[in-house]
Motif scaffolding. Structure first.
Motif, PDB file in Angstrom:
ATOM      1  N   UNK A  17       0.927  -1.156  -0.212  1.00  8.83           N
ATOM      2  CA  UNK A  17       0.051   0.054  -0.182  1.00  8.83           C
ATOM      3  C   UNK A  17       0.882   1.135  -0.114  1.00  8.83           C
ATOM      4  N   UNK A  18       2.066   1.214   0.491  1.00  3.48           N
ATOM      5  CA  UNK A  18       2.844   2.323   0.727  1.00  3.48           C
ATOM      6  C   UNK A  18       3.671   2.624  -0.401  1.00  3.48           C
ATOM      7  N   UNK A 116      -0.636 -16.102   1.820  1.00  3.92           N
ATOM      8  CA  UNK A 116      -1.537 -15.055   2.679  1.00  3.92           C
ATOM      9  C   UNK A 116      -2.782 -16.149   2.555  1.00  3.92           C
ATOM     10  N   UNK A 117      -3.180 -16.664   3.649  1.00 11.97           N
ATOM     11  CA  UNK A 117      -4.537 -17.372   3.471  1.00 11.97           C
ATOM     12  C   UNK A 117      -5.434 -16.784   4.584  1.00 11.97           C
ATOM     13  N   UNK A 118      -6.478 -16.433   3.730  1.00  9.46           N
ATOM     14  CA  UNK A 118      -7.660 -15.367   4.299  1.00  9.46           C
ATOM     15  C   UNK A 118      -8.819 -16.148   5.141  1.00  9.46           C
ATOM     16  N   UNK A 125      -0.307 -15.265  -2.961  1.00  5.52           N
ATOM     17  CA  UNK A 125       0.867 -15.056  -2.894  1.00  5.52           C
ATOM     18  C   UNK A 125       1.446 -13.600  -2.911  1.00  5.52           C
ATOM     19  N   UNK A 126       2.040 -13.129  -1.707  1.00 11.44           N
ATOM     20  CA  UNK A 126       2.501 -11.788  -1.585  1.00 11.44           C
ATOM     21  C   UNK A 126       4.104 -11.797  -1.769  1.00 11.44           C
ATOM     22  N   UNK A 127       4.488 -11.092  -2.747  1.00  9.55           N
ATOM     23  CA  UNK A 127       5.899 -10.986  -2.957  1.00  9.55           C
ATOM     24  C   UNK A 127       6.275  -9.615  -3.482  1.00  9.55           C
ATOM     25  N   UNK A 137       0.266  -9.117  -5.239  1.00 11.50           N
ATOM     26  CA  UNK A 137      -0.405 -10.332  -4.813  1.00 11.50           C
ATOM     27  C   UNK A 137      -0.928 -11.108  -5.990  1.00 11.50           C
ATOM     28  N   UNK A 138      -0.747 -12.503  -5.800  1.00 11.27           N
ATOM     29  CA  UNK A 138      -1.328 -13.489  -6.986  1.00 11.27           C
ATOM     30  C   UNK A 138      -2.050 -14.545  -6.521  1.00 11.27           C
TER      31      UNK A 138
END
Length: 292
Positions: A17-18, A116-118, A125-127, A137-138
Motif C-alpha cells: 500500500x505504501x 496469505x490464507x484469508x 502469494x505476496x511478493x 499479490x497473486x
C-alpha cells in the motif's frame, strides 16, 4: 515467539500500500542513482541494461528485494532467500497443501515470498516479484507452480493461523490438560498433549461430542468436554443391549470398574470394532461394542 502470522500479512500489505518498489539488493531504504549504479557493478549478471534502466526510474521511492520484503514483514533477519528457506523447520512440496497456513514462506531458487490464507481459506502469494513487477499479490492457483517448496518462517507465531481450504475457524481454549488425537478415537494415537488454556481453532464440531481442530500447526481431533466453549455437541447416547461390565481398558482381561445392565444408557466417546470408550454412570470405561 515474534510476530503472529496475521501481523506478517499486515506488514506485507502495508509495504504494498505504501508503494514500495522492487530493486535487487535493497532492504527498505530510499532508492538513489548512486546506489543502483554501485549495485549494478557488483551484480552485473542481475543488472542487465534493461534492468538497470528500470531501476533508475525508481529513484526516490522505497526499494526492497524479495528477501528484504519477507524479513521486514516477518520481523526477522534470516539473510537472503536461501537463508530464510534453510530455517524452515520443515519444508513441504508445493503439491502437498495439507500443511499450508497463513504467513508461511514459499521458495524457489533465488526467490522467496509469503503465503496469505484469508478467513475463507483462500490462498494467495505476496511478493517483491521483480524489477518489472514490483510488489504483487497473486492467487495460489496462478502463482504457486512457479515455486519449489514452502514452510514456516522461523520466529513467526502460527498459533491460530488461518488454514488453507478450511475457511473461517472458531477460536477456543482448552479446560484442563487434554490430548489432541490423530482421529476420533481415544486409542487411535495422540498427536499432542495440551495444557489447560491452550489456544485451539475449531474447524468443525463433528456432532458426536468431538471437534476437528487446528493446534500448533497440525489438524487433529479433541473431545468437546475438553473445550471451553458453549453450544458444542455432546456424546451420543446409546442403550445397552445386554448386561455388561465397564472395564478399565479395551481388553477382556482388564479390571472391571462398573457393572452395567441391559437398557442402561451410556455416552459413547468413541466406537471401535470390538471395544467402545463410553461414560457409564459417570465413569469413563470400555465396553464390548457388540453390546451397544
Amino acid at each position: 515467539m515474534g510476530r503472529k502470522s496475521s501481523e506478517v500479512i499486515k506488514e506485507a500489505q502495508k509495504m504494498i500500500d505504501d508503494g514500495y518498489v522492487y530493486v535487487y539488493g535493497y532492504k527498505g531504504t530510499k532508492v538513489t542513482a548512486a546506489q543502483v549504479k554501485s549495485l549494478a557493478k557488483s551484480y552485473p549478471s542481475v543488472f542487465t541494461s534493461s534492468i538497470l534502466s528500470m531501476a533508475l526510474k525508481k529513484v526516490g521511492k522505497i526499494g526492497i528485494d524479495c528477501s528484504g520484503f519477507v524479513n521486514k514483514a516477518a520481523g526477522t533477519n534470516l539473510g537472503g532467500s536461501t537463508g530464510i528457506k534453510d530455517n524452515f523447520p520443515t519444508q513441504y512440496k508445493i503439491s502437498d497443501t495439507d500443511h499450508l497456513v497463513n504467513g508461511m514462506g514459499i521458495w524457489r531458487q533465488g526467490h522467496i515470498a509469503i503465503v496469505h490464507v484469508d478467513k475463507n481459506g483462500k490462498a494467495s502469494i505476496m511478493e517483491a516479484k521483480g524489477t518489472a513487477y514490483d510488489l504483487t499479490t497473486t492467487s495460489w492457483k496462478e502463482r504457486a507452480g512457479h515455486f519449489t517448496c514452502y514452510g514456516k518462517i522461523a520466529g513467526v507465531d502460527y498459533q491460530g493461523a488461518n488454514v488453507y481450504g478450511i475457511g473461517k475457524v472458531t477460536g477456543a481454549k482448552t479446560k484442563g490438560k487434554c490430548k489432541l488425537y490423530k482421529k476420533v478415537d481415544t486409542k487411535g494415537g495422540k498427536k499432542a498433549s495440551l495444557d489447560n488454556g491452550s489456544i485451539i481453532s475449531i474447524i468443525k464440531d463433528l456432532g458426536n461430542g468431538w471437534s476437528k481442530v487446528w493446534y500448533n500447526g497440525s489438524v487433529g481431533y479433541i473431545k468437546n468436554t475438553a473445550i471451553k466453549l458453549i453450544a458444542l455437541s455432546t456424546y451420543k447416547e446409546e442403550t445397552l443391549k445386554h448386561n455388561a461390565y465397564g472395564r478399565k481398558a479395551n481388553r477382556k482381561a482388564s479390571k472391571k470398574i462398573v457393572h452395567l445392565k441391559k437398557g442402561d444408557k451410556v455416552k459413547v466417546i468413541c466406537k471401535r470394532k470390538y471395544w467402545s470408550n463410553v461414560i457409564a454412570n459417570g465413569i469413563n470405561c470400555w465396553v464390548a461394542t457388540k453390546y451397544l
